[in-house]
Design an enzyme around this catalytic site. Sequence first.
Site, PDB file in Angstrom:
ATOM      1  N   ASN A  11      10.794  -5.676   0.876  1.00 39.32           N
ATOM      2  CA  ASN A  11      11.155  -4.260   0.979  1.00 39.32           C
ATOM      3  C   ASN A  11      11.712  -4.035   2.383  1.00 39.32           C
ATOM      4  O   ASN A  11      10.953  -3.960   3.338  1.00 39.32           O
ATOM      5  CB  ASN A  11       9.903  -3.392   0.742  1.00 39.32           C
ATOM      6  N   LYS A  13      13.019  -1.497   3.580  1.00 43.67           N
ATOM      7  CA  LYS A  13      12.910  -0.092   4.011  1.00 43.67           C
ATOM      8  C   LYS A  13      14.261   0.363   4.569  1.00 43.67           C
ATOM      9  O   LYS A  13      15.293  -0.090   4.095  1.00 43.67           O
ATOM     10  CB  LYS A  13      11.776   0.073   5.025  1.00 43.67           C
ATOM     11  N   HIS A  95       6.220   3.987  -3.738  1.00 38.49           N
ATOM     12  CA  HIS A  95       5.783   3.446  -2.445  1.00 38.49           C
ATOM     13  C   HIS A  95       5.036   4.548  -1.699  1.00 38.49           C
ATOM     14  O   HIS A  95       5.392   5.717  -1.778  1.00 38.49           O
ATOM     15  CB  HIS A  95       6.998   2.954  -1.643  1.00 38.49           C
ATOM     16  N   GLU A  97       5.087   5.458   1.246  1.00 39.66           N
ATOM     17  CA  GLU A  97       5.909   6.280   2.152  1.00 39.66           C
ATOM     18  C   GLU A  97       6.605   7.384   1.373  1.00 39.66           C
ATOM     19  O   GLU A  97       6.774   8.498   1.873  1.00 39.66           O
ATOM     20  CB  GLU A  97       6.908   5.378   2.901  1.00 39.66           C
ATOM     21  N   GLU A 166      -0.965  -1.712  -2.756  1.00 39.82           N
ATOM     22  CA  GLU A 166      -0.631  -1.601  -1.338  1.00 39.82           C
ATOM     23  C   GLU A 166      -1.565  -0.594  -0.672  1.00 39.82           C
ATOM     24  O   GLU A 166      -1.290   0.616  -0.692  1.00 39.82           O
ATOM     25  CB  GLU A 166       0.812  -1.133  -1.174  1.00 39.82           C
ATOM     26  N   GLY A 172       2.358  -1.838   7.407  1.00 36.05           N
ATOM     27  CA  GLY A 172       3.007  -1.734   8.718  1.00 36.05           C
ATOM     28  C   GLY A 172       2.042  -1.616   9.876  1.00 36.05           C
ATOM     29  O   GLY A 172       2.447  -1.311  11.000  1.00 36.05           O
ATOM     30  N   SER A 210       1.088  -5.717   5.337  1.00 30.80           N
ATOM     31  CA  SER A 210       1.075  -6.638   6.477  1.00 30.80           C
ATOM     32  C   SER A 210       0.925  -8.099   6.055  1.00 30.80           C
ATOM     33  O   SER A 210       0.210  -8.865   6.709  1.00 30.80           O
ATOM     34  CB  SER A 210      -0.024  -6.238   7.472  1.00 30.80           C
TER      35      SER A 210
HETATM   36  C1  PEP Z   1       5.667  -2.231   2.392  1.00 32.01           C
HETATM   37  O1  PEP Z   1       6.314  -1.406   2.991  1.00 32.01           O
HETATM   38  O2  PEP Z   1       5.713  -2.281   1.139  1.00 32.01           O
HETATM   39  C2  PEP Z   1       4.832  -3.162   3.139  1.00 32.01           C
HETATM   40  C3  PEP Z   1       3.961  -3.881   2.498  1.00 32.01           C
HETATM   41  O3  PEP Z   1       5.051  -3.191   4.495  1.00 32.01           O
HETATM   42  P1  PEP Z   1       4.400  -4.233   5.549  1.00 32.01           P
HETATM   43  O4  PEP Z   1       4.521  -5.608   4.961  1.00 32.01           O
HETATM   44  O5  PEP Z   1       5.250  -4.081   6.782  1.00 32.01           O
HETATM   45  O6  PEP Z   1       2.994  -3.826   5.760  1.00 32.01           O
END
Ligand code: PEP
Length: 248
Positions: A11, A13, A95, A97, A166, A172, A210
Site C-alpha cells: 500500500n 498510500k 483502510h 486512514e 490491521e 505506521g 509495521s
Molecule cells: C498500511 O497502511 O496498510 C500499513 C500496514 O502501514 P505500515 O506497514 O506502514 O504500518
Amino acid sequence: MNTRRKLIAGNWKMHGSHSANAELLAGIVAARPFACDVAVCPPFPYLSETAVTLAGSELRWGAQDCSMHKQGAYTGEVSAGMLAEFGCRYVIVGHSERRALHAESDQVVAEKAQAALGAGVTPIVCVGETLAQREAGETAAVVKRQLSVVIHTLAHCASEMVVAYEPVWAIGTGLSATPQQAQEVHQLLRAQLLAATPHAARMKILYGGSVKADNSGPLFAQPDIDGALVGGASLKAADFVAICRAAG
Ligand code: PEP
C-alpha cells in the site's frame, strides 16, 4: 505455516512520482519470481503506468480505494469498473486512514467491497481496533462487528474477498502486533468466516501494521496469517522484496 498461497500487497498510500515509481517497480520486477502472490497499490494517477510496467508479468496491481457507486455525480471518486479497466486485481477498502479521515462507516466499506466484486476486482477489506479499544478489551467485538457488516452485505460472494487485519495502533508506528496477538485475531476472523461460508478455509487473511523484513517471518509462520498488507516498507524495493521472500 499453512498451505494457502501467501499474498503480499504494498500500500503505497499517497507516495510516489514517475521516477520513484519506475525505480521501485524495476527493483520488484528484477527480483521475480516470487513464491507468493505479490501486488502493489499505487495512487490512482499511477495505475496506468504501473499496468504498463507490470503487464505480462505475474505481478498484480491494485488501488487504495473505490467508490461504492457505479457512476454518476460523485466528484473526485473512482469506480471499481474504472479500476477493472486498468487491470486492477485488487482494491483496498476500509483502510483505517479512510475510516478515520473520511468517516467511512462499516456499511460504506461493505458497499465498496460489493462494488469491487461486482466489477470483478477483489476487495482487500481492512478491519482493526484502535489502541483505546484494545486497552478496553474490545478488540474481538470491534473486528467482528466490522467484518460482520461486510459478510452480511456480500452474502454468498463473501468468500471472494481478502481480509486484512490491521490494528490501528500498529500502522505506521513501528509497533507491530506480536505473532501471537495477530494470530489470536486472525483465528477469530477465520472462525467468523467459517460460520458464514463453506469456503473460508481457502480465504486469505492478511496482517498489516509495521510489517518489515525482520518481523515478517514469525508472523507468516502463524496458521491463520496468509501474508501482509505493507505500508512504509513497500516503498523501497529491497525492503518489500525481502518481505515477499519471507512469505515464500
Ligand atoms: C498500511 O497502511 O496498510 C500499513 C500496514 O502501514 P505500515 O506497514 O506502514 O504500518
